[in-house]
Design a protein around this motif. Structure first.
Motif, PDB file in Angstrom:
ATOM      1  N   ALA A 115       0.844  -1.199   0.000  1.00 50.59           N
ATOM      2  CA  ALA A 115       0.000   0.000   0.000  1.00 50.59           C
ATOM      3  C   ALA A 115       0.881   1.250   0.000  1.00 50.59           C
ATOM      4  CB  ALA A 115      -0.911  -0.016   1.218  1.00 50.59           C
ATOM      5  N   GLU A 116       1.903   1.271   0.863  1.00 52.23           N
ATOM      6  CA  GLU A 116       2.806   2.442   0.904  1.00 52.23           C
ATOM      7  C   GLU A 116       3.435   2.684  -0.470  1.00 52.23           C
ATOM      8  OE1 GLU A 116       4.709   2.805   5.355  1.00 52.23           O
ATOM      9  OE2 GLU A 116       5.342   1.113   4.147  1.00 52.23           O
ATOM     10  N   THR A 117       3.851   1.586  -1.119  1.00 49.52           N
ATOM     11  CA  THR A 117       4.503   1.715  -2.423  1.00 49.52           C
ATOM     12  C   THR A 117       3.553   2.319  -3.450  1.00 49.52           C
ATOM     13  OG1 THR A 117       5.800  -0.228  -1.889  1.00 49.52           O
ATOM     14  CG2 THR A 117       5.756   0.420  -4.196  1.00 49.52           C
ATOM     15  N   VAL A 118       2.341   1.751  -3.550  1.00 49.34           N
ATOM     16  CA  VAL A 118       1.395   2.235  -4.561  1.00 49.34           C
ATOM     17  C   VAL A 118       0.996   3.684  -4.259  1.00 49.34           C
ATOM     18  CG1 VAL A 118      -0.890   1.891  -5.579  1.00 49.34           C
ATOM     19  CG2 VAL A 118       0.592  -0.068  -5.166  1.00 49.34           C
ATOM     20  N   ILE A 119       0.805   4.001  -2.965  1.00 48.84           N
ATOM     21  CA  ILE A 119       0.433   5.377  -2.602  1.00 48.84           C
ATOM     22  C   ILE A 119       1.546   6.347  -3.019  1.00 48.84           C
ATOM     23  CG2 ILE A 119       0.063   6.933  -0.635  1.00 48.84           C
ATOM     24  CD1 ILE A 119      -1.495   4.577   0.676  1.00 48.84           C
ATOM     25  N   TRP A 193      -6.371   3.867 -13.030  1.00 47.60           N
ATOM     26  CA  TRP A 193      -6.489   2.815 -14.052  1.00 47.60           C
ATOM     27  C   TRP A 193      -5.113   2.426 -14.599  1.00 47.60           C
ATOM     28  CZ3 TRP A 193      -8.667  -1.080 -16.285  1.00 47.60           C
ATOM     29  CH2 TRP A 193      -8.433  -1.385 -17.621  1.00 47.60           C
ATOM     30  N   PHE A 194      -4.288   3.427 -14.883  1.00 46.47           N
ATOM     31  CA  PHE A 194      -2.952   3.134 -15.419  1.00 46.47           C
ATOM     32  C   PHE A 194      -2.112   2.369 -14.392  1.00 46.47           C
ATOM     33  CE2 PHE A 194      -3.507   7.171 -18.123  1.00 46.47           C
ATOM     34  CZ  PHE A 194      -4.085   6.439 -19.146  1.00 46.47           C
ATOM     35  N   PRO A 279     -19.889  16.932  -7.534  1.00 43.77           N
ATOM     36  CA  PRO A 279     -19.950  15.484  -7.260  1.00 43.77           C
ATOM     37  C   PRO A 279     -19.030  14.701  -8.195  1.00 43.77           C
ATOM     38  CG  PRO A 279     -22.158  16.414  -7.500  1.00 43.77           C
ATOM     39  CD  PRO A 279     -21.199  17.492  -7.894  1.00 43.77           C
ATOM     40  N   ALA A 280     -18.857  15.221  -9.413  1.00 44.82           N
ATOM     41  CA  ALA A 280     -18.016  14.496 -10.380  1.00 44.82           C
ATOM     42  C   ALA A 280     -16.569  14.420  -9.907  1.00 44.82           C
ATOM     43  CB  ALA A 280     -18.086  15.181 -11.742  1.00 44.82           C
ATOM     44  N   THR A 281     -16.103  15.471  -9.176  1.00 46.54           N
ATOM     45  CA  THR A 281     -14.740  15.434  -8.633  1.00 46.54           C
ATOM     46  C   THR A 281     -14.608  14.272  -7.656  1.00 46.54           C
ATOM     47  OG1 THR A 281     -14.585  17.831  -8.820  1.00 46.54           O
ATOM     48  CG2 THR A 281     -13.006  16.742  -7.356  1.00 46.54           C
ATOM     49  N   TRP A 282     -15.605  14.179  -6.762  1.00 50.48           N
ATOM     50  CA  TRP A 282     -15.522  13.139  -5.730  1.00 50.48           C
ATOM     51  C   TRP A 282     -15.746  11.760  -6.293  1.00 50.48           C
ATOM     52  CZ3 TRP A 282     -13.115  14.284  -1.500  1.00 50.48           C
ATOM     53  CH2 TRP A 282     -13.013  15.637  -1.166  1.00 50.48           C
ATOM     54  N   ALA A 283     -16.595  11.677  -7.308  1.00 51.86           N
ATOM     55  CA  ALA A 283     -16.777  10.381  -7.969  1.00 51.86           C
ATOM     56  C   ALA A 283     -15.451   9.936  -8.569  1.00 51.86           C
ATOM     57  CB  ALA A 283     -17.842  10.492  -9.054  1.00 51.86           C
ATOM     58  N   GLY A 284     -14.720  10.874  -9.149  1.00 44.18           N
ATOM     59  CA  GLY A 284     -13.413  10.557  -9.742  1.00 44.18           C
ATOM     60  C   GLY A 284     -12.428  10.086  -8.688  1.00 44.18           C
ATOM     61  N   ILE A 285     -12.410  10.791  -7.541  1.00 38.69           N
ATOM     62  CA  ILE A 285     -11.491  10.404  -6.459  1.00 38.69           C
ATOM     63  C   ILE A 285     -11.820   8.995  -5.974  1.00 38.69           C
ATOM     64  CG2 ILE A 285     -10.815  10.927  -4.073  1.00 38.69           C
ATOM     65  CD1 ILE A 285     -11.161  13.918  -4.785  1.00 38.69           C
ATOM     66  N   LEU A 286     -13.126   8.705  -5.883  1.00 34.70           N
ATOM     67  CA  LEU A 286     -13.558   7.381  -5.427  1.00 34.70           C
ATOM     68  C   LEU A 286     -13.089   6.297  -6.407  1.00 34.70           C
ATOM     69  CD1 LEU A 286     -15.329   5.852  -3.314  1.00 34.70           C
ATOM     70  CD2 LEU A 286     -17.184   6.020  -4.990  1.00 34.70           C
ATOM     71  N   VAL A 287     -13.301   6.548  -7.706  1.00 29.68           N
ATOM     72  CA  VAL A 287     -12.890   5.565  -8.718  1.00 29.68           C
ATOM     73  C   VAL A 287     -11.373   5.366  -8.661  1.00 29.68           C
ATOM     74  CG1 VAL A 287     -12.720   5.128 -11.201  1.00 29.68           C
ATOM     75  CG2 VAL A 287     -14.852   5.998 -10.224  1.00 29.68           C
ATOM     76  N   CYS A 288     -10.645   6.473  -8.503  1.00 24.22           N
ATOM     77  CA  CYS A 288      -9.183   6.382  -8.405  1.00 24.22           C
ATOM     78  C   CYS A 288      -8.801   5.537  -7.194  1.00 24.22           C
ATOM     79  CB  CYS A 288      -8.582   7.783  -8.289  1.00 24.22           C
ATOM     80  SG  CYS A 288      -6.832   7.764  -7.940  1.00 24.22           S
ATOM     81  N   GLY A 289      -9.490   5.752  -6.070  1.00 26.34           N
ATOM     82  CA  GLY A 289      -9.214   4.984  -4.851  1.00 26.34           C
ATOM     83  C   GLY A 289      -9.437   3.501  -5.067  1.00 26.34           C
ATOM     84  N   LEU A 290     -10.539   3.172  -5.731  1.00 29.88           N
ATOM     85  CA  LEU A 290     -10.855   1.759  -5.971  1.00 29.88           C
ATOM     86  C   LEU A 290      -9.818   1.110  -6.890  1.00 29.88           C
ATOM     87  CD1 LEU A 290     -14.739   1.921  -6.453  1.00 29.88           C
ATOM     88  CD2 LEU A 290     -13.486   0.953  -4.524  1.00 29.88           C
ATOM     89  N   LEU A 291      -9.480   1.808  -7.965  1.00 34.48           N
ATOM     90  CA  LEU A 291      -8.524   1.238  -8.920  1.00 34.48           C
ATOM     91  C   LEU A 291      -7.137   1.100  -8.288  1.00 34.48           C
ATOM     92  CD1 LEU A 291      -9.677   3.191 -12.099  1.00 34.48           C
ATOM     93  CD2 LEU A 291      -9.915   0.738 -11.713  1.00 34.48           C
TER      94      LEU A 291
END
Lengths: 305, 285
Positions: A115-119, A193-194, A279-291
């Motif tokens: 997790a530390e590495t990916v973060i 995603w990348f 909301p689109a900003t936060w939706a993006g942050i959420l998707v980034c978090g999941l990926l």
């Protein structure tokens, strides 16, 4: 935790020297371009003297400022394009190269979690790369304003009025910094995603990253008859909520030659509150978090290969 | 003494293949254990499970920790060198030292610098500029500067010439090993390490064929070189392996009394390599 992150981010910069080499290279190229232009322009001595005289006395201040701000935006755009390309390649390489050269075994032999590495890679993509680009932008502006100032003075113009007095430098730099950081956050689903593709793919990460995006964009209208993916995902960059569209239209409104004074500072085109309440900003942050979480798990469970 | 490593019914499957098949063993502190097995025997998979690099079924505990779930804590007290030269090739030696110093609480920069002064490695060199032997020296210098309870070496000397290999093990024994530490080594070149091992484990097809202290090998295994009639009689005692050498039959016995074998011919304690081959062949029958 913070000491680890700093060491990890430093490590990213050591490995990906293009993070700082690219802005330096662009700064040099832009400066050389400006120098060449000035040398070329010097050939038209008579017209030039008239133009400088005219700029000094006839044209209104907002127009002068607008002209230099346009120079700011143009040079900054070169950095933004380079930053976009750099970010794609950085992210796709970040978890792929370590598997390819097997150094992942060494990295994982140290007390650092996946997790530390990916973060650390996420922070590098969203914060470090844009910061390096902004430093490049500021450096380019300073160097080129000095060059232009000297040149104008040599031609008998008053550089303190024509160049330095015209621009709200700090406003523009602050605007560039905010805009680039916000762009990183706004486009973070792609960064996530990348990273996931980089952690997952066995070969050609570039192809593996873009092919699914393109395929969904093509298949969706054919199969379901909608364009949701193309509009909401692929064209995400067009809906950037940081920019006040009404103001920017005014800035680029060539029909109405006179520039509205309040539209000149780039900061006035930026709306941070609108950005963070979208909301689109936060939706993006959420998707980034999941990926990114996906990338952590892939790195963790894949073992070595 | 409490066990440093404890495995109970540990298995790891890749699809239908059982890379590690229901394995149980204990490793105590202060030992040098050789893990020997042919290619694809499951050595590396087992090591990866111990190091928390892969998950597995069964109960596995290393220093009281679950290696997969508590990898970060575990890595503070474990070091390992994997079977390929895995130091990042783009990195400078000085950057490598800076990084390890920043992330490893038990790393002594001073000691690493001291160890490196005995080599030709320059701080400003990139790893890719170093020869394979030097990369291993560098890696070992880093590892030996980490105060860890367990050192895992997976084919550490693969691809090195004999001088480097000798030096590597000499450094390990003289500068690193003490009764506080435990070393786990896998290698193909078993002849080179058999003198430094305290314990040995054979693994094949994911199963453990032998798990024994070195000193009790001589009590359990005996080699007899017999010929003619004596060879026939010795064969009656059921050797686990038999080879022909200089016209004599060399037979390897397990758990047969030395006095009983003495009458058939010359007795010897088998080399680890011979014992290994015999055990593998026996398992394949």
């Amino acid at each position: 935790m913070i000491i680890h992150q700093l060491a990890l981010i430093k490590r990213e910069i050591w490995e990906h020297r293009s993070i700082y080499v690219t802005p330096m290279a662009i700064a040099s190229i832009v400066t050389l371009g400006v120098l060449a232009m000035l040398v070329f322009a010097s050939g038209f001595a008579a017209e030039l003297d008239l133009a400088i005289f005219g700029a000094q006395n006839l044209v209104g201040e907002p127009e002068r400022i607008a002209a230099l701000t346009a120079f700011f935006i143009t040079t900054s755009m070169v950095f933004v394009v380079a930053l976009a390309i750099l970010t794609v390649f950085y992210c796709l390489d970040s978890l792929y190269a370590e598997r390819k050269d097997k150094s992942i075994l060494f990295w994982r032999s140290l007390p650092v979690t996946d997790a530390e590495t990916v973060i650390s890679k996420l922070i590098t993509a969203i914060v470090v790369l844009p910061t390096a680009a902004v430093i490049g932008i500021i450096g380019t502006h300073i160097v080129n304003l000095i060059v232009m100032g000297i040149w104008v003075s040599m031609k008998g113009g008053d550089a303190s009025v024509l160049i330095w007095g015209s621009v709200s430098l700090f406003d523009n730099w602050a605007a560039a910094f905010i805009a680039l950081l916000a762009t990183g956050i706004w486009m973070s689903p792609f960064i996530g995603w990348f990273l996931l593709v980089s952690a997952y793919t066995k070969r050609s990460p570039l192809l593996m990253a873009f092919m699914p995006l393109i395929l969904i964009g093509i298949i969706e209208p054919i199969v379901i008859g909608t364009h949701i993916f193309a509009e909401k995902v692929l064209a995400r960059g067009d809906h950037f909520p940081l920019i006040r569209t009404d103001n920017l239209d005014r800035f680029f409104d060539e029909e109405e030659w006179r520039v509205a004074e309040d539209a000149i500072s780039l900061l006035t085109h930026i709306d941070v509150v609108q950005f963070f309440t979208s909301p689109a900003t936060w939706a993006g942050i959420l998707v980034c978090g999941l990926l990114s979480t996906g990338a952590i798990y892939v790195r963790r469970f894949r073992g070595e290969s | 003494m409490t066990s440093l490593v404890s495995a109970r019914g540990v298995s790891k499957r890749f699809g239908s293949i059982r890379a590690v098949d229901n394995v149980s063993f204990e490793i105590e502190g202060g030992k040098i254990l050789g893990l020997i097995g042919p290619n694809g025997a499951g050595k590396t998979t087992l090591l990866k499970a111990l190091l928390g690099l892969t998950d597995c079924d069964g109960q596995l505990s290393v220093m009281g920790l679950d290696p997969f779930k508590q990898r970060k804590e575990l890595m503070q007290n474990i070091c390992f060198i994997a079977d390929v030269a895995v130091l990042p090739r783009w990195m400078k030696v000085s950057q490598l030292l800076n990084y390890v110093e920043a992330v490893h609480p038990n790393f002594s920069r001073h000691r690493a610098e001291e160890l490196l002064t005995h080599t030709k490695i320059l701080r400003n060199s990139k790893v890719r500029q170093l020869s394979k032997g030097m990369v291993t020296q560098l890696h070992l210098s880093i590892i030996m500067s980490i105060d860890a309870k367990l050192l895992v070496l997976d084919e550490p000397t693969l691809g090195l010439d004999i001088i480097f290999r000798k030096e590597f093990y000499a450094n390990l024994l003289n500068d690193y090993f003490d009764e506080e530490r435990t070393i786990l080594i896998t290698t193909h070149q078993v002849e080179e390490i058999e003198n430094l091992l305290t314990d040995i484990m054979f693994i094949n097809d994911g199963k453990i064929l032998l798990d024994s202290p070195m000193e009790s090998l001589a009590d359990t295994y005996t080699e007899v070189a017999a010929s003619g009639d004596a060879a026939d009689r010795a064969r009656g005692l059921g050797p686990i392996a038999e080879n022909q050498m200089f016209g004599k039959s060399v037979m390897l016995f397990e758990g047969v009394n030395r006095e009983q074998l003495q009458e058939f011919g010359e007795l010897r304690t088998p080399s680890v390599a011979d014992l290994f081959v015999a055990k593998i062949m026996e398992a394949r029958k």
